[in-house]
Design a protein around this motif. Structure first.
Motif, PDB file in Angstrom:
ATOM      1  N   ALA A 285       0.834  -1.166  -0.020  1.00 46.65           N
ATOM      2  CA  ALA A 285      -0.113   0.008  -0.059  1.00 46.65           C
ATOM      3  C   ALA A 285       0.781   1.299  -0.090  1.00 46.65           C
ATOM      4  CB  ALA A 285      -0.894   0.115   1.137  1.00 46.65           C
ATOM      5  N   LYS A 286       2.099   1.243  -0.586  1.00 44.09           N
ATOM      6  CA  LYS A 286       2.882   2.432  -0.587  1.00 44.09           C
ATOM      7  C   LYS A 286       3.602   2.872   0.767  1.00 44.09           C
ATOM      8  CE  LYS A 286       1.249   3.841  -5.407  1.00 44.09           C
ATOM      9  NZ  LYS A 286       0.880   4.829  -6.055  1.00 44.09           N
ATOM     10  N   LEU A 287       3.491   1.788   1.654  1.00 43.57           N
ATOM     11  CA  LEU A 287       4.008   2.163   3.090  1.00 43.57           C
ATOM     12  C   LEU A 287       5.015   1.265   3.290  1.00 43.57           C
ATOM     13  CD1 LEU A 287       0.316   2.615   4.250  1.00 43.57           C
ATOM     14  CD2 LEU A 287       1.656   4.545   4.213  1.00 43.57           C
ATOM     15  N   LEU A 288       6.293   1.689   3.337  1.00 40.27           N
ATOM     16  CA  LEU A 288       7.372   0.912   3.768  1.00 40.27           C
ATOM     17  C   LEU A 288       7.317   0.765   5.161  1.00 40.27           C
ATOM     18  CD1 LEU A 288      10.184  -0.314   3.279  1.00 40.27           C
ATOM     19  CD2 LEU A 288      11.067   1.701   3.570  1.00 40.27           C
ATOM     20  N   ALA A 289       7.474  -0.443   5.914  1.00 40.13           N
ATOM     21  CA  ALA A 289       7.186  -0.960   7.267  1.00 40.13           C
ATOM     22  C   ALA A 289       8.410  -1.927   7.776  1.00 40.13           C
ATOM     23  CB  ALA A 289       5.770  -1.558   7.351  1.00 40.13           C
ATOM     24  N   PRO A 290       9.585  -1.375   8.040  1.00 47.33           N
ATOM     25  CA  PRO A 290      10.675  -2.094   8.405  1.00 47.33           C
ATOM     26  C   PRO A 290      10.110  -2.673   9.785  1.00 47.33           C
ATOM     27  CG  PRO A 290      11.404   0.097   7.588  1.00 47.33           C
ATOM     28  CD  PRO A 290      10.017   0.070   7.726  1.00 47.33           C
ATOM     29  N   VAL A 291      10.322  -4.132   9.964  1.00 43.19           N
ATOM     30  CA  VAL A 291       9.925  -4.756  11.137  1.00 43.19           C
ATOM     31  C   VAL A 291      11.224  -4.641  11.986  1.00 43.19           C
ATOM     32  CG1 VAL A 291       9.386  -6.768  12.331  1.00 43.19           C
ATOM     33  CG2 VAL A 291       8.120  -6.063  10.215  1.00 43.19           C
ATOM     34  N   VAL A 292      11.205  -4.217  13.208  1.00 44.59           N
ATOM     35  CA  VAL A 292      12.371  -4.059  14.098  1.00 44.59           C
ATOM     36  C   VAL A 292      12.251  -4.433  15.372  1.00 44.59           C
ATOM     37  CG1 VAL A 292      13.287  -1.955  12.896  1.00 44.59           C
ATOM     38  CG2 VAL A 292      11.780  -1.459  14.695  1.00 44.59           C
ATOM     39  N   PRO A 293      13.250  -5.072  16.180  1.00 45.88           N
ATOM     40  CA  PRO A 293      13.220  -5.538  17.370  1.00 45.88           C
ATOM     41  C   PRO A 293      13.094  -4.323  18.502  1.00 45.88           C
ATOM     42  CG  PRO A 293      15.290  -5.902  16.815  1.00 45.88           C
ATOM     43  CD  PRO A 293      14.933  -5.374  15.598  1.00 45.88           C
ATOM     44  N   ASP A 294      13.543  -3.258  17.993  1.00 43.33           N
ATOM     45  CA  ASP A 294      13.682  -2.155  18.973  1.00 43.33           C
ATOM     46  C   ASP A 294      12.855  -0.989  18.559  1.00 43.33           C
ATOM     47  OD1 ASP A 294      15.134  -1.537  16.953  1.00 43.33           O
ATOM     48  OD2 ASP A 294      16.863  -1.107  17.862  1.00 43.33           O
ATOM     49  N   VAL A 295      11.570  -1.125  18.503  1.00 45.65           N
ATOM     50  CA  VAL A 295      10.680  -0.006  17.933  1.00 45.65           C
ATOM     51  C   VAL A 295      10.744   1.226  18.774  1.00 45.65           C
ATOM     52  CG1 VAL A 295       8.644  -0.908  18.810  1.00 45.65           C
ATOM     53  CG2 VAL A 295       8.601   0.287  16.830  1.00 45.65           C
ATOM     54  N   MET A 296      10.917   0.897  20.127  1.00 43.25           N
ATOM     55  CA  MET A 296      10.762   2.196  20.895  1.00 43.25           C
ATOM     56  C   MET A 296      12.023   3.059  20.832  1.00 43.25           C
ATOM     57  SD  MET A 296       7.962   1.714  22.031  1.00 43.25           S
ATOM     58  CE  MET A 296       7.567   3.249  22.977  1.00 43.25           C
ATOM     59  N   ARG A 297      13.196   2.539  20.333  1.00 45.67           N
ATOM     60  CA  ARG A 297      14.202   3.523  20.005  1.00 45.67           C
ATOM     61  C   ARG A 297      13.865   4.345  18.943  1.00 45.67           C
ATOM     62  NH1 ARG A 297      18.444   1.760  17.038  1.00 45.67           N
ATOM     63  NH2 ARG A 297      19.847   3.379  17.715  1.00 45.67           N
ATOM     64  N   TRP A 298      13.268   4.001  17.861  1.00 46.69           N
ATOM     65  CA  TRP A 298      12.781   4.590  16.976  1.00 46.69           C
ATOM     66  C   TRP A 298      11.618   5.736  17.382  1.00 46.69           C
ATOM     67  CZ3 TRP A 298      14.890   4.777  12.232  1.00 46.69           C
ATOM     68  CH2 TRP A 298      15.816   3.758  11.831  1.00 46.69           C
ATOM     69  N   LYS A 299      10.860   5.249  18.310  1.00 47.34           N
ATOM     70  CA  LYS A 299       9.954   6.088  18.379  1.00 47.34           C
ATOM     71  C   LYS A 299      10.330   7.398  19.708  1.00 47.34           C
ATOM     72  CE  LYS A 299       5.732   5.286  18.831  1.00 47.34           C
ATOM     73  NZ  LYS A 299       4.266   5.048  18.941  1.00 47.34           N
ATOM     74  N   TYR A 300      11.490   6.963  20.342  1.00 43.95           N
ATOM     75  CA  TYR A 300      12.003   7.938  21.412  1.00 43.95           C
ATOM     76  C   TYR A 300      12.985   9.064  20.239  1.00 43.95           C
ATOM     77  CZ  TYR A 300      10.694   6.347  25.775  1.00 43.95           C
ATOM     78  OH  TYR A 300      10.413   6.049  27.111  1.00 43.95           O
ATOM     79  N   GLY A 301      13.509   8.579  19.212  1.00 43.55           N
ATOM     80  CA  GLY A 301      14.185   9.469  18.425  1.00 43.55           C
ATOM     81  C   GLY A 301      13.151  10.277  17.634  1.00 43.55           C
ATOM     82  N   LYS A 302      11.829   9.827  17.377  1.00 48.44           N
ATOM     83  CA  LYS A 302      10.809  10.668  16.906  1.00 48.44           C
ATOM     84  C   LYS A 302      10.287  11.411  17.817  1.00 48.44           C
ATOM     85  CE  LYS A 302       7.491  11.913  13.629  1.00 48.44           C
ATOM     86  NZ  LYS A 302       6.302  11.151  13.808  1.00 48.44           N
ATOM     87  N   LEU A 303      10.302  11.221  18.999  1.00 47.57           N
ATOM     88  CA  LEU A 303       9.959  12.204  20.088  1.00 47.57           C
ATOM     89  C   LEU A 303      10.683  13.429  20.270  1.00 47.57           C
ATOM     90  CD1 LEU A 303       8.291  12.907  22.751  1.00 47.57           C
ATOM     91  CD2 LEU A 303       9.936  11.592  23.856  1.00 47.57           C
ATOM     92  N   LEU A 304      12.029  13.147  20.120  1.00 49.55           N
ATOM     93  CA  LEU A 304      12.959  14.320  20.177  1.00 49.55           C
ATOM     94  C   LEU A 304      12.548  15.404  18.965  1.00 49.55           C
ATOM     95  CD1 LEU A 304      16.444  12.577  20.895  1.00 49.55           C
ATOM     96  CD2 LEU A 304      14.955  13.885  22.492  1.00 49.55           C
TER      97      LEU A 304
END
Length: 334
Positions: free
Chosen positions: A177-196
């Motif tokens: 659906a034109k949405l890249l979705a990498p599956v990662v074991p540490d998704v909260m690292r990514w969410k904390y990066g986005k939080l900043l």
């Protein structure tokens, strides 16, 4: 799988619309004017490859939908609305026995890092999603998503950590659906990066676009410095800018729409719609909370949190405070 988008605004509408275009079954959950607009006229999704109207099924409450074991709940409301949504959906029965909280996967497709914790109290199978999807929702029934050739990049993983086959199946559907979705074991690292990066949302909502606004950019750097100090004190790892750019670089570009509402953060959009609430308590407020827990002063983020909340509560015009005035408030509190 059937995807139930709990929240049909910018993120929920864009993901739901793209999934529907890929032939997947989607139900939107909306309220108020958005519910009425989608119910009567469908969801109009405007992307760089053209506008499309999707006559999707839409409900305004959990009781209006019968759940099945093949359903996936995608939580796409603002964090301040998470508890009400989680309480409403977690106890709903699923065909064949059991409840949604016991059986169904729930994806937190939201900014901030609090909803996953809230969800895990009520749902057994919780997934975090780091949403990088530039989209705008300011008029009922219409969502603009400016990314191309991908509409968004959505890092996905189990909460608190890990991956599983369900995450892989969901990612495969998203990538149709034109949405890249990498599956990662540490998704909260990514969410904390986005939080900043989302610490800028309150500044933009209150003072307007940051680009070229040196006073606003300086405030963001000060808020960011507090955020990094707090995460370091808490021992929380966050994906840095370089890693984010490597993961996303070259895969998506932004093409603005002539005559469309200007692209802006979700916080600016909340003020623009006059919702009366804003997610600042879970963006800048997350830094304030961690700072208080770990003895790190966070005056910049606290002023940003309080000022954005006042703008929302008083339904003030987004971008109506000069950056110099906001800086003065911060300086007085520092």
């Amino acid at each position: 799988m059937r995807y139930i988008m709990v929240g049909a605004g910018a993120v929920g509408g864009a993901i739901g619309g793209r999934l529907a275009e890929a032939g997947l079954e989607v139900v939107l959950v909306a309220r108020g004017a958005q519910y009425e607009a989608v119910r009567t006229g469908g969801l109009r999704l405007v992307t760089p490859d053209g506008p499309r109207t999707h006559p999707l099924p839409v409900v305004d409450r959990p009781e209006a939908l019968d759940l099945t074991p093949d359903d996936v709940l995608v939580l796409a409301v603002k964090t301040q609305d998470s508890v009400a949504a989680l309480d409403a959906w977690s106890s709903r029965p699923v065909a064949g026995g059991g409840t949604a909280g016991e059986l169904l996967p729930l994806i937190c497709a939201q900014n901030g890092v609090e909803s996953e914790r809230l969800a895990l109290r009520r749902f057994r199978h919780v997934y975090g999603m780091c949403v990088w999807l530039p989209a705008t929702f300011v008029r009922p029934g219409e969502v603009f998503a400016a990314g191309t050739p991908l509409t968004g990049i959505l890092h996905l993983g189990r909460y608190p950590a890990g991956t599983d086959a369900t995450a892989g199946r969901i990612a495969a559907d998203l990538e149709k659906a034109k949405l890249l979705a990498p599956v990662v074991p540490d998704v909260m690292r990514w969410k904390y990066g986005k939080l900043l990066s989302n610490l800028a949302n309150s500044i933009e909502a209150v003072t307007g676009p940051l680009a070229g606004n040196h006073a606003a950019l300086d405030l963001f750097e000060r808020a960011l410095a507090e955020g990094r100090a707090v995460l370091a004190a808490a021992g929380i790892d966050a994906v840095g800018r370089e890693e984010q750019e490597q993961a996303r670089g070259g895969r998506m570009r932004i093409e603005p729409f002539d005559g469309s509402p200007r692209g802006a953060s979700s916080s600016w959009q909340s003020l623009s719609r006059g919702t009366g609430t804003i997610e600042a308590d879970y963006l800048n407020g997350e830094i304030v909370l961690l700072g208080r827990e770990h003895g790190v002063p966070t005056p910049v983020n606290d002023v940003l949190r309080r000022t954005a909340n006042a703008f929302a509560r008083e339904r003030r015009e987004p971008g109506s405070m000069p950056a110099a005035a906001l800086t003065a408030l911060v300086d007085a509190a520092s």
